[in-house]
Design a protein around this motif. Sequence first.
Motif, PDB file in Angstrom:
ATOM      1  N   UNK A  63      33.356  32.874  21.134  1.00  0.00           N
ATOM      2  CA  UNK A  63      34.431  32.872  22.139  1.00  0.00           C
ATOM      3  C   UNK A  63      33.836  32.802  23.553  1.00  0.00           C
ATOM      4  N   UNK A  64      32.885  33.691  23.838  1.00  0.00           N
ATOM      5  CA  UNK A  64      32.346  33.754  25.216  1.00  0.00           C
ATOM      6  C   UNK A  64      31.753  32.415  25.677  1.00  0.00           C
ATOM      7  N   UNK A  65      30.966  31.706  24.840  1.00  0.00           N
ATOM      8  CA  UNK A  65      30.390  30.446  25.343  1.00  0.00           C
ATOM      9  C   UNK A  65      31.404  29.335  25.558  1.00  0.00           C
ATOM     10  N   UNK A  66      32.559  29.407  24.903  1.00  0.00           N
ATOM     11  CA  UNK A  66      33.488  28.275  24.990  1.00  0.00           C
ATOM     12  C   UNK A  66      34.748  28.584  25.797  1.00  0.00           C
ATOM     13  N   UNK A  67      34.810  29.788  26.347  1.00  0.00           N
ATOM     14  CA  UNK A  67      35.969  30.142  27.162  1.00  0.00           C
ATOM     15  C   UNK A  67      35.467  30.813  28.438  1.00  0.00           C
ATOM     16  N   UNK A  68      36.318  30.889  29.461  1.00  0.00           N
ATOM     17  CA  UNK A  68      35.929  31.629  30.671  1.00  0.00           C
ATOM     18  C   UNK A  68      36.259  33.092  30.432  1.00  0.00           C
ATOM     19  N   UNK A  69      35.319  33.826  29.847  1.00  0.00           N
ATOM     20  CA  UNK A  69      35.564  35.223  29.487  1.00  0.00           C
ATOM     21  C   UNK A  69      34.643  36.129  30.280  1.00  0.00           C
ATOM     22  N   UNK A  70      35.206  37.175  30.857  1.00  0.00           N
ATOM     23  CA  UNK A  70      34.410  38.140  31.618  1.00  0.00           C
ATOM     24  C   UNK A  70      34.558  39.538  31.039  1.00  0.00           C
ATOM     25  N   UNK A  71      33.465  40.320  31.091  1.00  0.00           N
ATOM     26  CA  UNK A  71      33.541  41.758  30.823  1.00  0.00           C
ATOM     27  C   UNK A  71      34.054  42.424  32.089  1.00  0.00           C
ATOM     28  N   UNK A  72      34.951  43.395  31.931  1.00  0.00           N
ATOM     29  CA  UNK A  72      35.425  44.172  33.075  1.00  0.00           C
ATOM     30  C   UNK A  72      34.559  45.419  33.175  1.00  0.00           C
ATOM     31  N   UNK A  73      33.953  45.634  34.335  1.00  0.00           N
ATOM     32  CA  UNK A  73      33.176  46.860  34.578  1.00  0.00           C
ATOM     33  C   UNK A  73      33.640  47.476  35.905  1.00  0.00           C
ATOM     34  N   UNK A  74      33.465  48.793  36.005  1.00  0.00           N
ATOM     35  CA  UNK A  74      33.736  49.456  37.282  1.00  0.00           C
ATOM     36  C   UNK A  74      32.496  49.283  38.146  1.00  0.00           C
ATOM     37  N   UNK A  75      32.663  48.974  39.430  1.00  0.00           N
ATOM     38  CA  UNK A  75      31.503  48.818  40.320  1.00  0.00           C
ATOM     39  C   UNK A  75      30.637  50.068  40.240  1.00  0.00           C
ATOM     40  N   UNK A  76      29.337  49.885  40.124  1.00  0.00           N
ATOM     41  CA  UNK A  76      28.428  51.026  40.054  1.00  0.00           C
ATOM     42  C   UNK A  76      28.095  51.436  38.632  1.00  0.00           C
ATOM     43  N   UNK A  77      28.774  50.846  37.645  1.00  0.00           N
ATOM     44  CA  UNK A  77      28.476  51.133  36.235  1.00  0.00           C
ATOM     45  C   UNK A  77      28.507  49.804  35.504  1.00  0.00           C
ATOM     46  N   UNK A  78      27.522  49.577  34.634  1.00  0.00           N
ATOM     47  CA  UNK A  78      27.504  48.286  33.928  1.00  0.00           C
ATOM     48  C   UNK A  78      28.308  48.344  32.628  1.00  0.00           C
ATOM     49  N   UNK A  79      28.905  49.491  32.319  1.00  0.00           N
ATOM     50  CA  UNK A  79      29.591  49.646  31.035  1.00  0.00           C
ATOM     51  C   UNK A  79      30.845  48.780  30.939  1.00  0.00           C
ATOM     52  N   UNK A  80      30.947  48.027  29.842  1.00  0.00           N
ATOM     53  CA  UNK A  80      32.155  47.222  29.614  1.00  0.00           C
ATOM     54  C   UNK A  80      33.326  48.158  29.312  1.00  0.00           C
ATOM     55  N   UNK A  81      34.428  47.970  30.043  1.00  0.00           N
ATOM     56  CA  UNK A  81      35.634  48.767  29.762  1.00  0.00           C
ATOM     57  C   UNK A  81      36.795  47.871  29.326  1.00  0.00           C
ATOM     58  N   UNK A  82      36.565  46.562  29.332  1.00  0.00           N
ATOM     59  CA  UNK A  82      37.613  45.640  28.916  1.00  0.00           C
ATOM     60  C   UNK A  82      37.120  44.209  29.053  1.00  0.00           C
ATOM     61  N   UNK A  83      38.016  43.276  28.819  1.00  0.00           N
ATOM     62  CA  UNK A  83      37.655  41.862  28.983  1.00  0.00           C
ATOM     63  C   UNK A  83      38.869  41.104  29.484  1.00  0.00           C
ATOM     64  N   UNK A  84      38.587  40.019  30.161  1.00  0.00           N
ATOM     65  CA  UNK A  84      39.658  39.183  30.708  1.00  0.00           C
ATOM     66  C   UNK A  84      39.164  37.749  30.688  1.00  0.00           C
ATOM     67  N   UNK A  85      40.040  36.810  30.396  1.00  0.00           N
ATOM     68  CA  UNK A  85      39.544  35.445  30.344  1.00  0.00           C
ATOM     69  C   UNK A  85      40.634  34.401  30.311  1.00  0.00           C
ATOM     70  N   UNK A  86      40.163  33.163  30.428  1.00  0.00           N
ATOM     71  CA  UNK A  86      41.020  31.991  30.350  1.00  0.00           C
ATOM     72  C   UNK A  86      40.561  31.163  29.158  1.00  0.00           C
TER      73      UNK A  86
END
Length: 182
Positions: A63-86
């Motif tokens: 999915x990630x290589x073929x779609x515009x998908x981003x991990x959502x992180x809070x600034x200052x932490x690299x932890x993924x808390x969600x995802x959003x994409x087109x």
Amino acid sequence: MSIQTSLKDRPQLTTENLLLRRPNEDDIGAIIDAVGDWEVACRLARVPHPYGEEDARFFLEHVVPSEWTWAITLKGSDQLIGAVGLTPEETADTAELGYWLAKPYWGRGIATAAARAVVSFGLDQLRLPFIKSGYFVENPTSGRVLQKLGFVETARATRACLAMGRDDVPSVEMRLEPSEQL
Ligand SMILES: CC(C)(COP(=O)(O)OP(=O)(O)OC[C@H]1O[C@@H](n2cnc3c(N)ncnc32)[C@H](O)[C@@H]1OP(=O)(O)O)[C@@H](O)C(=O)NCCC(=O)NCCS
């Protein structure tokens, strides 16, 4: 920007409190924790339940290589808390917006802020003529997120939900025109 170029050189996106970056192997545990939650899975179309490491790897490798998908992180932490994409549409020059957040992060405006950044990228950078989205009728929170971005209802339909094992879940189809972006 072409689809191929933009997928390869997907930029990081930022909002006041969030940093959106490409998902990677280090996110596997966080993805399983978030999407493995029935409360998240039952509101999404394409997520199996139960959800394990193989499913997270499928997401990262296909999915990630073929779609515009981003991990959502809070600034200052690299932890993924969600995802959003087109997701690019197969038959049209447009894409469908999707998103999910780990349950502990619901109700803080995070999905709206993340989706707004991605919608702006799609309309302003990719020059998509419009963006589609949709939500299950029983998930009005997502409808509110889309409404806050300027999406308007275009149809009522049924959609499949892999987690529920159903192909007839009542849904609302939405669409955002560039001039209506909020
Ligand atoms: C849908 C989801 C992404 C929302 O994330 P979030 O960060 O909590 O959303 P936000 O805080 O940005 O906005 C939620 C809005 O819905 C409103 N809302 C909450 N419960 C609601 C309800 N039952 N009915 C209507 N609106 C509701 C909130 O008040 C808020 O609107 P407001 O800012 O005008 O007050 C999150 O609940 C989630 O991940 N759900 C599971 C996966 C999913 O549903 N993905 C979308 C599939 S279409």
